[in-house]
Design a protein around this motif. Structure first.
Motif, mmCIF file in Angstrom:
data_model
loop_
_atom_site.group_PDB
_atom_site.id
_atom_site.type_symbol
_atom_site.label_atom_id
_atom_site.label_comp_id
_atom_site.label_asym_id
_atom_site.label_seq_id
_atom_site.Cartn_x
_atom_site.Cartn_y
_atom_site.Cartn_z
ATOM 1 N N GLY A 1 25.720 48.374 63.460
ATOM 2 C CA GLY A 1 26.152 48.262 62.082
ATOM 3 C C GLY A 1 25.182 49.367 61.325
ATOM 4 O O GLY A 1 24.996 49.318 59.897
ATOM 5 N N LEU A 2 25.214 50.613 61.577
ATOM 6 C CA LEU A 2 25.044 51.382 60.577
ATOM 7 C C LEU A 2 25.972 51.988 59.499
ATOM 8 O O LEU A 2 26.454 52.822 59.396
ATOM 9 N N THR A 3 25.146 51.188 58.795
ATOM 10 C CA THR A 3 26.425 51.507 56.879
ATOM 11 C C THR A 3 26.327 52.658 56.484
ATOM 12 O O THR A 3 26.923 52.894 55.268
ATOM 13 N N ARG A 4 24.464 53.071 56.257
ATOM 14 C CA ARG A 4 24.409 53.969 55.432
ATOM 15 C C ARG A 4 24.175 55.888 56.066
ATOM 16 O O ARG A 4 23.599 56.028 55.764
ATOM 17 N N THR A 5 24.775 55.459 57.333
ATOM 18 C CA THR A 5 24.520 57.024 57.795
ATOM 19 C C THR A 5 26.241 57.659 58.134
ATOM 20 O O THR A 5 26.833 57.182 57.771
ATOM 21 N N SER A 6 25.788 58.946 57.816
ATOM 22 C CA SER A 6 27.019 59.790 57.287
ATOM 23 C C SER A 6 27.533 61.243 58.071
ATOM 24 O O SER A 6 26.117 61.956 57.738
ATOM 25 N N LEU A 7 27.784 62.000 58.292
ATOM 26 C CA LEU A 7 27.661 63.531 58.872
ATOM 27 C C LEU A 7 29.016 63.911 57.589
ATOM 28 O O LEU A 7 30.112 64.583 57.534
ATOM 29 N N PRO A 8 28.522 64.743 56.338
ATOM 30 C CA PRO A 8 29.005 65.429 55.510
ATOM 31 C C PRO A 8 29.255 66.638 55.754
ATOM 32 O O PRO A 8 28.941 66.872 56.194
ATOM 33 N N SER A 9 30.307 67.169 54.906
ATOM 34 C CA SER A 9 29.824 68.884 54.701
ATOM 35 C C SER A 9 29.944 69.579 53.313
ATOM 36 O O SER A 9 29.124 70.309 53.956
ATOM 37 N N GLY A 10 29.847 68.506 53.103
ATOM 38 C CA GLY A 10 28.728 69.208 51.537
ATOM 39 C C GLY A 10 27.319 69.630 51.005
ATOM 40 O O GLY A 10 26.808 68.596 52.267
ATOM 41 N N TYR A 11 26.957 69.398 50.237
ATOM 42 C CA TYR A 11 25.607 69.734 50.222
ATOM 43 C C TYR A 11 24.540 68.277 49.183
ATOM 44 O O TYR A 11 24.013 68.156 49.194
#
Length: 403
Positions: free
Chosen positions: A239-249
């Motif tokens: 249920g992690l809704t605010r976790t991500s792996l972006p490529s930008g800054y």
């Protein structure tokens, strides 16, 4: 994975079933109603006999913030089952009175290595990967000299892989353009001409290259992108809704601003100084204190992985996380054992420009702790501040483990 702010050059240090996960998901969702009110200056968690203890913990965080070289902001989340306490000090952004909040985004730095470990061990659980699978078998395009390295050795940093983040060419690209967009799946090319630094399995050496290779092995085993595996194996089950792996800054708003602190100069905001593509599976994740805490519980002892895999995860060798966590450190499979004066917890740390992280939990997954501060703290750049931070972290572990 932890590149440096340009104002203060330092050595480069770096920066999971369905039914069984229902309980973990319910626990993570239980955080939501508890993190909306004020904490530190008011209640954000239960009101009981722990109030005095929470005031003492806040004072400890305030000591860090009040140091001339200390972080402008600090926030800790402690959870026992569905009871959550949030302790904080300082500001989320210099020049404002906004307090750090459990919903604020932040860079996880090398704590992201626990997430790549979680993906890998979930795949081990279902038989798509084996801990003794080698690079030669899974990633034959990598240098033949590296072929005997196993997934196990990558996860416990005994692989001997040279660290791509220390390669001069990598550093040159970052110095020329801190927002340079790397091909994250080609980061190991920076050291492809280098031999192993020691015979695999013979000693511990923390390397950012290890978790890049872990993610590539996961992709090779499944035919899926690592970002999609994070979503299916970690984010959705927990249920992690605010976790991500972006490529930008850029960072999602709201976020905790991270700073380079070098007195007597004012703190320099480095929140978006570097893009995440150059750290990827080794340190590129963005999350919140609430999400990070839910993950820390599941990774330390929840139903994220099966018992047999869990036993392998907790097979430890001598070695500390980067930066070192509280107490005595030992390295397992993308997890560290932190033995303190009050007991033992399991987790991971991380540091990168503007942020330093600790996420840990108990062996049964019922209690978890995250401590996040908004400046980079490590042995090479700020040894005295690191010693202070580790002492504060140990106090928080003691509070977590108290009856």
């Amino acid at each position: 994975m932890s590149p440096r702010p340009r104002r203060r050059p330092r050595p480069a240090v770096t920066a999971l079933l369905t039914a069984s996960l229902a309980a973990s998901l319910a626990a993570s969702l239980a955080l939501a109603p508890a993190v909306g009110a004020a904490a530190g200056g008011g209640p954000e968690g239960r009101q009981d006999g722990r109030q005095d203890g929470d005031r003492a913990l806040r004072a400890r965080l305030q000591e860090l913030v009040d140091r001339p070289d200390g972080p402008p902001g600090a926030i800790a989340v402690l959870r026992e089952d569905d009871q959550v306490r949030v302790i904080r000090a300082g500001t989320a952004e210099v020049g404002t009175r906004r307090e750090p909040r459990a919903e604020d985004h932040m860079r996880l730095a090398s704590a992201a290595k626990a997430f790549s470990g979680a993906v890998a061990l979930r795949l081990v659980d279902c038989g798509l990967l084996g801990l003794d699978d080698t690079l030669a078998a899974r990633l034959p395009a990598l240098p033949a000299d590296w072929g005997a390295v196993t997934l196990r050795q990558l996860l416990n940093h005994t692989s001997g892989l040279p660290d791509y983040s220390r390669a001069p060419a990598f550093g040159d690209l970052l110095n020329a353009d801190p927002h340079h967009v790397f091909d994250s799946r080609r980061l190991l090319d920076f050291v492809a001409d280098k031999p192993l630094e020691f015979t695999p399995g013979t000693r511990y050496q923390y390397s950012n290259s290890d978790n890049i290779a872990v993610a590539l092995m996961a992709e090779a085993a499944t035919g899926q992108r690592y970002e999609d595996l994070l979503a299916s194996e970690v984010y959705r089950p927990l249920g992690l809704t605010r976790t991500s792996l972006p490529s930008g800054y850029r960072l999602p708003r709201p976020y905790l601003h991270g700073y380079d602190v070098e007195p007597p100069a004012p703190p320099q905001d480095v929140s978006t100084e570097y893009g995440a593509s150059g750290s990827w599976a080794s340190g590129g994740l963005v999350s919140t204190p609430a999400d990070f805490n839910a993950f820390a519980a599941a990774w330390a002892g929840g139903p994220l992985i099966g018992d047999a895999t869990r036993a392998q995860q907790r097979t430890f060798v001598d070695g500390a996380s980067e930066p070192a966590g509280p107490g005595t450190n030992h390295a397992g499979l993308a997890i560290f054992e932190y033995t303190t004066r009050c007991g033992t917890v399991y987790g991971h740390t991380g540091n990168t420009p503007g942020y330093t992280q600790l996420g840990a939990g108990t062996a049964d997954g019922r209690r978890s702790l995250t401590v996040s501060v908004t400046t980079q703290v490590n042995q090479s750049g700020a040894p005295d501040l690191l010693a202070h931070l580790r002492a504060v972290e140990e106090d928080f572990v003691c509070a977590l483990l108290a009856p």
